[in-house]
Write an enzyme that holds these catalytic residues in place. Structure first.
Site, short mmCIF file in Angstrom:
data_model
loop_
_atom_site.label_atom_id
_atom_site.label_comp_id
_atom_site.label_asym_id
_atom_site.label_seq_id
_atom_site.Cartn_x
_atom_site.Cartn_y
_atom_site.Cartn_z
CB SER A 1 -0.88 0.21 1.14
OG SER A 1 -1.72 -1.00 1.24
N GLY B 1 -26.06 -24.34 -0.80
CA GLY B 1 -26.12 -25.21 0.18
C GLY B 1 -24.70 -25.89 0.37
N GLY B 2 -24.61 -27.05 0.40
CA GLY B 2 -23.68 -27.92 0.51
C GLY B 2 -22.94 -28.30 -0.90
CD GLU C 1 -5.11 -2.45 -11.00
OE1 GLU C 1 -5.40 -1.17 -11.33
OE2 GLU C 1 -4.57 -3.16 -11.85
CD GLU D 1 -8.69 -2.39 4.62
OE1 GLU D 1 -8.39 -2.72 3.41
OE2 GLU D 1 -9.41 -3.21 5.21
C1 LIG Z 1 -2.75 -12.04 -6.78
C2 LIG Z 1 -2.20 -10.49 -6.58
C3 LIG Z 1 -1.63 -9.95 -7.84
C4 LIG Z 1 -1.06 -8.81 -7.67
N1 LIG Z 1 -0.66 -8.19 -8.94
C5 LIG Z 1 0.29 -6.91 -8.91
C6 LIG Z 1 0.78 -6.64 -10.04
O1 LIG Z 1 0.77 -7.13 -11.24
N2 LIG Z 1 1.59 -5.38 -9.86
C7 LIG Z 1 1.92 -5.01 -8.72
O2 LIG Z 1 2.68 -3.93 -8.31
N3 LIG Z 1 1.21 -5.42 -7.50
C8 LIG Z 1 0.61 -6.61 -7.69
N4 LIG Z 1 -0.08 -6.97 -6.45
C9 LIG Z 1 0.21 -6.63 -5.36
C10 LIG Z 1 -1.04 -5.87 -4.60
O3 LIG Z 1 -1.02 -4.56 -5.44
C11 LIG Z 1 -0.85 -5.32 -3.10
O4 LIG Z 1 -0.91 -6.62 -2.26
C12 LIG Z 1 -1.67 -4.49 -2.46
O5 LIG Z 1 -1.01 -3.28 -3.04
C13 LIG Z 1 -1.65 -4.47 -1.03
O6 LIG Z 1 -0.28 -4.50 -0.59
P1 LIG Z 1 0.18 -5.52 0.56
O7 LIG Z 1 -0.01 -6.73 0.18
O8 LIG Z 1 1.58 -5.45 0.68
O9 LIG Z 1 -0.46 -5.04 1.91
P2 LIG Z 1 -0.11 -3.82 2.93
O10 LIG Z 1 -0.14 -2.60 2.20
O11 LIG Z 1 0.71 -4.55 3.72
O12 LIG Z 1 -1.49 -3.75 3.95
C14 LIG Z 1 -1.74 -4.70 4.84
C15 LIG Z 1 -3.19 -4.23 5.41
O13 LIG Z 1 -2.95 -2.90 6.07
C16 LIG Z 1 -3.74 -1.87 5.52
N5 LIG Z 1 -3.22 -0.51 5.28
C17 LIG Z 1 -2.23 -0.37 4.60
N6 LIG Z 1 -1.84 0.93 4.61
C18 LIG Z 1 -3.19 1.67 5.26
C19 LIG Z 1 -3.40 2.83 5.61
N7 LIG Z 1 -2.63 3.86 5.36
N8 LIG Z 1 -4.36 3.06 6.12
C20 LIG Z 1 -5.36 1.91 6.54
N9 LIG Z 1 -4.87 0.76 6.10
C21 LIG Z 1 -3.71 0.38 5.89
C22 LIG Z 1 -4.22 -2.41 4.06
O14 LIG Z 1 -5.37 -2.17 3.63
C23 LIG Z 1 -4.08 -4.11 4.73
O15 LIG Z 1 -5.48 -4.26 5.08
C24 LIG Z 1 -0.66 -8.24 -6.42
C25 LIG Z 1 -1.24 -8.90 -5.53
C26 LIG Z 1 -1.80 -10.29 -5.67
C27 LIG Z 1 -2.21 -10.77 -4.41
#
Ligand SMILES: Cc1cc2nc3c(=O)[nH]c(=O)nc-3n(C[C@H](O)[C@H](O)[C@H](O)COP(=O)(O)OP(=O)(O)OC[C@H]3O[C@@H](n4cnc5c(N)ncnc54)[C@H](O)[C@@H]3O)c2cc1C
Ligand SMILES: Cc1cc2nc3c(=O)[nH]c(=O)nc-3n(C[C@H](O)[C@H](O)[C@H](O)COP(=O)(O)OP(=O)(O)OC[C@H]3O[C@@H](n4cnc5c(N)ncnc54)[C@H](O)[C@@H]3O)c2cc1C
Lengths: 258, 393
Positions: free
Chosen positions: B132, B338-339, B362, B366
């Site tokens: 994020s 259901g099941g 994307e 949050e």
């Molecule tokens: C299947 C899949 C495909 C993906 N494809 C791509 C891709 O093609 N290219 C790419 O670059 N990335 C990709 N991603 C990455 C994806 O975009 C990130 O997982 C996403 O941005 C969230 O980051 P994180 O997983 O590090 O979660 P974190 O940022 O660590 O978040 C953990 C939790 O904390 C919350 N949080 C974080 N900051 C805040 C805040 N300021 N306020 C409130 N809550 C907060 C989050 O909402 C979440 O609930 C992919 C991920 C998956 C699982």
């Protein structure tokens, strides 16, 4: 070679069909599509054009909104569309429909006229015969493979017992079955380009067809009554204990169905 | 106000639906179980123009509008959400930023192979330590003569193992820790090395890879937009990309609704069809309304984007509502079955697993709420670190 393809807009295959009890006509207000077998005819025409050059013209009788369905065939690769849309043509039966289509086809003077074998709504499977008769042209129906050398057309006609191979001099009329090919998807470029292809909407007057010869006035048949299909007759329920296949076979043989 | 699709949009929607029903849906269950990326599918989609729907014709695309692209994503995702994300990342995360920020030379060079579907594109922003908070990314692009040398690691890169072109973000200014030190590069597959394939809850027909950059050297011709302005590229890209993810969520929910409503008509208990029970009727009615609401939010955002109007907040609203709706309603679809809904005999358990991701990538839910709240309360409320956060990938 100039190829005309007769295509019909029908209710979408997934939509429930409804006949309006008042007018005794099919309710055409829902989702619509081009008749499936007509897409085989369009595909065949495009393949002939791709192989030998020429032009593919769509000819249809139907309401204005049928243009949207015709666009699909334009997107597949047909060159232009002619739609006969006229209030006075609504309710046309086979005789009246064939008269109007024949008039539109006379105007085009195509070397080859293709039809689908049958429509999914009317299911008459006869229109091509009536049109060929009016045009005084030879006809091959139920065609599963087609070749042409530019002066004759040869069709492999599917029958219950195998195939007949039939040749006819051009100009001719051919009705194709869905076994003839696998219609292509229109490409996105085709879809984007379809709008700018020529699309003509004609009235009966444009074709020189008298309104009294079209629609209900020009029809020789009248739908008197409509009823639900009769309930299913005798049926046999077989629980499969391993011998179901044999039992079904015996049942069919017994009734001389096999 | 006109809520009618144009004839072209309808035709494109129909095409996508027909292709999805014939070429994708029959195999989606197997691809999911086998965790298989359907390599054979993409040349077919390419030939029909479905890998460059909203790219202008002069760059090898089909010349459709953004809403047409969104309709395609919805239909593909309805059949298989893994295919949906593959096409979404390829188009709106990899192809469109090059079109929007590239020089004429870069567009002419990089876009046509993507738009014609000769190769897939990927978007590489996320790293093990930066999700994020994308502005904290650490992959470095160190100045070397007129070019840069890239080192670092990217994580969860959709299409990573299949892509020929990568839109990748790296820090060109090591003295700035935040978003301002980041630049965007257009890389080839040769510049990166794939190190790992992720195991996921769903989206099993898509590929999600980790990769490393090990001293990859690039010249100035691969710098997208200005040096130090890469974060702007990332944010603008995700503003549009989210609308695609909203469409993906709508497609998944629609698929679940289709199965549930059919099942309610057929399944009998207590001598009646379960659809005769008011409890089941309520579920189906709620599903229908929420899917419609999500779809309208999504189409509005898509329309704003194609009109060239601001769409970041509307896109966030669409993505937030559609993704949470899809998670809720795919769960309800299981409940209707259901099941049977919990078994692999029906596809709804797959829809449920696939729906969950739409709340995460994307930009998590949050983060979408942060974007929306900021539009209500104003920009002054947050610190610099969170500026970066609200719009990460
Ligand atoms: C299947 C899949 C495909 C993906 N494809 C791509 C891709 O093609 N290219 C790419 O670059 N990335 C990709 N991603 C990455 C994806 O975009 C990130 O997982 C996403 O941005 C969230 O980051 P994180 O997983 O590090 O979660 P974190 O940022 O660590 O978040 C953990 C939790 O904390 C919350 N949080 C974080 N900051 C805040 C805040 N300021 N306020 C409130 N809550 C907060 C989050 O909402 C979440 O609930 C992919 C991920 C998956 C699982
Ligand atoms: C309840 C009901 C009962 C009817 N009963 C009769 C009846 O008994 N006798 C009768 O004559 N009519 C009847 N009709 C009307 C009949 O459906 C229409 O006349 C229709 O035009 C017959 O064509 P079809 O679709 O059956 O054609 P088919 O012969 O099945 O069509 C074959 C091919 O002809 C072409 N074609 C068909 N229609 C068009 C078109 N409009 N424009 C261009 N190409 C076309 C297509 O290539 C199609 O694949 C009835 C209609 C209804 C609703």
């Amino acid at each position: 070679m100039k190829i005309a393809v007769c295509v019909k807009q029908v209710p979408d295959a997934t939509a429930a069909k409804r006949i309006d009890p008042e007018t005794k006509r099919l309710d055409r207000s829902g989702e619509a599509a081009l008749n499936a077998t007509d897409l085989n005819a369009v595909e065949e025409a495009i393949r002939l054009k791709e192989a030998q050059g020429g032009e593919v013209v769509l000819v249809s009788l139907g309401p204005e909104r049928a243009l949207e369905s015709l666009r699909k065939a334009l997107a597949m690769g047909a060159d232009r569309a002619v739609l006969v849309a006229d209030e006075a043509a609504a309710g046309s039966d086979l005789v009246a429909t064939s008269r109007i289509l024949a008039a539109a086809l006379e105007r085009e003077q195509a070397d080859l006229v293709l039809f689908g074998q049958a429509s999914s709504d009317g299911d008459g499977a006869v229109l091509w015969a009536a049109v060929a008769d009016r045009l005084r042209r030879p006809l091959i129906s139920q065609v599963a493979a087609l070749t042409t050398d530019g002066s004759t057309v040869t069709g492999k006609r599917q029958t219950e017992h195998g195939y007949d191979t039939i040749s006819a001099p051009l100009p001719a009329v051919v009705a194709v079955s869905d076994a003839i090919n696998e219609p292509r998807y229109p490409s996105l470029k085709g879809i984007m380009g379809a709008k700018s292809k020529p699309q003509e909407t004609l009235s009966l007057a444009d074709l020189g067809v008298d309104a009294a010869e079209a629609g209900e006035a020009g029809s020789r048949t009248t739908v008197l009554a409509l009823g639900p299909p009769p309930a299913r007759g005798e049926s046999l329920k077989i629980e499969d204990d391993g011998s179901a296949a044999q039992k079904i076979l015996d049942y069919l043989v017994e009734r001389r169905l096999l | 106000m006109d809520l009618e699709l144009t004839p072209e949009q309808r035709a494109i929607q129909t095409l996508a639906r027909e292709v999805a029903e014939a070429e994708i849906a029959p195999h989606a269950g197997a691809w999911d179980r086998e965790h298989r990326f359907p390599d054979e599918l993409y040349p077919k989609l390419a030939e029909l123009g479905l890998l460059g729907v909203c790219v202008p014709e002069e760059y090898g695309g089909a010349g459709g509008d953004f809403l047409s692209y969104v309709l395609v994503l919805e239909e593909l995702s309805r059949a298989d959400a893994g295919v949906g994300v593959t096409v979404a990342v390829h188009t709106s995360a990899a192809t469109l930023p090059i079109l929007a920020f590239g020089t004429e030379e870069q567009r002419a060079r990089f876009v046509p192979p993507l738009a014609r579907g000769e190769q897939l594109g990927a978007f590489a922003l996320t790293e093990p330590g930066s999700g994020s908070d994308a502005g904290s990314l650490r992959t470095s692009a160190a100045r070397d003569g007129d070019g840069w040398v890239l080192n670092g690691a990217k994580q969860w890169i959709t299409n990573g193992s299949r892509a020929g072109t990568f839109v990748l973000f790296a820090r060109t200014d090591p003295t700035t820790a935040g978003a301002r030190g980041i630049s965007c590069f257009v890389l080839d597959a040769e510049h990166v090395r794939i190190t790992r394939e992720e195991e996921k809850l769903g989206l099993n027909s898509s590929t999600t890879s980790d990769l490393v950059l090990e001293g990859a050297r690039v010249e100035r011709d691969r710098l997208l937009h200005e040096e130090g302005r890469g974060f702007t590229v990332a944010m603008a890209t995700l503003d549009g990309g989210r609308i695609g993810i909203a469409a993906q969520a709508v497609g998944i929910a629609q698929a679940a609704f289709d199965v549930a409503s059919r099942y309610a008509r057929e399944r009998e208990q207590f001598g009646r069809r379960i659809g005769d029970f008011q409890a089941i009727q309520t579920k189906l009615a709620n599903m229908a309304v929420e899917i419609d609401a999500a779809r309208l939010l999504t189409y509005r955002a898509a329309w704003l984007k194609q009109e060239g109007r601001p769409h970041a907040v509307e896109g966030a609203k669409a993505k937030l509502f559609a993704s949470e709706m899809a998670r809720r309603q795919t769960a309800e679809a299981i409940q209707v079955l259901g099941g049977y809904g919990y078994t692999k005999e029906f596809p709804v358990e797959r829809y449920y697993r696939d729906a969950k991701i739409t709340e995460i990538y994307e930009g998590t839910s949050e983060i979408q709420r942060l974007v929306i709240a900021r539009s209500i309360l104003g920009r002054g409320l947050r610190e610099d670190r969170v500026t970066a956060a609200p719009r990460s990938s």
